[in-house]
Scaffold this active site. Sequence first.
Site, PDB file in Angstrom:
ATOM      1  CG  HIS A 179      28.409  15.094 -47.554  1.00 35.15           C
ATOM      2  ND1 HIS A 179      29.663  15.552 -47.236  1.00 35.15           N
ATOM      3  CD2 HIS A 179      27.654  15.227 -46.433  1.00 35.15           C
ATOM      4  CE1 HIS A 179      29.658  15.943 -45.965  1.00 35.15           C
ATOM      5  NE2 HIS A 179      28.461  15.746 -45.457  1.00 35.15           N
TER       6      HIS A 179
ATOM      7  CD  GLU B 234      24.921  17.950 -44.540  1.00 34.66           C
ATOM      8  OE1 GLU B 234      24.634  17.429 -43.466  1.00 34.66           O
ATOM      9  OE2 GLU B 234      25.761  17.488 -45.321  1.00 34.66           O
TER      10      GLU B 234
HETATM   11  P1  13P Z   1      28.815  17.550 -38.641  1.00 32.34           P
HETATM   12  O1  13P Z   1      27.523  17.306 -37.872  1.00 32.34           O
HETATM   13  O2  13P Z   1      29.971  16.786 -38.078  1.00 32.34           O
HETATM   14  O3  13P Z   1      29.078  19.006 -38.804  1.00 32.34           O
HETATM   15  O4  13P Z   1      28.584  16.947 -40.106  1.00 32.34           O
HETATM   16  C1  13P Z   1      27.413  17.211 -40.787  1.00 32.34           C
HETATM   17  C2  13P Z   1      27.398  16.409 -42.039  1.00 32.34           C
HETATM   18  O5  13P Z   1      28.255  16.569 -42.888  1.00 32.34           O
HETATM   19  C3  13P Z   1      26.334  15.413 -42.192  1.00 32.34           C
HETATM   20  O6  13P Z   1      26.284  14.932 -43.497  1.00 32.34           O
END
Ligand code: 13P
Length: 250
Positions: free
Chosen positions: A100, A172
């Site tokens: 992550h 992400e």
């Molecule tokens: P947000 O939806 O708060 O931007 O976070 C996304 C995330 O890091 C999920 O792992």
Amino acid sequence: MKKLNRLYLGTNTKMYKTIADTASFLTQLRQLTEDLADSPLTLFVIPSFTSLESANRITSRSHIRLGAQNMCWEDQGQFTGEISPVMLKEVGVSVVEIGHSERRHVFREDDFDQEKKTAKAAQSGFTPLLCIGETLIQREYGLSGETLSTQLKVGLHSITGEQAKHLWIAYEPVWAIGTGKTATAEQAQEIHAYIRKVLAAKFGAAAEECPILYGGSCKPSNAAEIFAKEDVDGGLIGGAALKAEDFVAI
Ligand code: 13P
């Protein structure tokens, strides 16, 4: 045409929920989504480590899969502060989130750490959920492709073709996580298609079956448009899913 006819939707609750918070969240989520149990939806929740045991009691006989936010690449040993795959098995975890953005950028984990973790997660029979994403500066310098392909090539280096059938990826973008800035549906599609191409170069046809989830300020107002894109197979939600009813809205 959509590549997969299943939607993958999960939430990573990060360091926001206590054991009691997680239990009440999951109880509510289970009730609110009971009618979706037979739909082509894979629903998963990734709470903090301390909540996993009680979370497992709530999710074990439900349609909700349980995930862990991180995992060590060894079963046991001198790894103070780490959690082993054996321990995660013990509490019913089936999905392991690896790499992550906060692990990479706050705790300085690198792609070689992710490689060891994805390999161990796959060998241990978990679904590895490898998270990748570029920073704003990498994006501005036109390095999104290079960054993502490095993260994939190193992070998945030890994954076999057979193991790739159980792999999930989350894209992400670091600049979108918790910032309120979201990739447009078009940006997400372009990057997801690129990720699928990198996966196909390594795993061939298995890449077609690999769920690629979008994460980064996903919310009810933008989720449907992003998830409708051909190569977007669902979402990994943070802030907008902290309340069960908001998660369900997505
Ligand atoms: P947000 O939806 O708060 O931007 O976070 C996304 C995330 O890091 C999920 O792992």
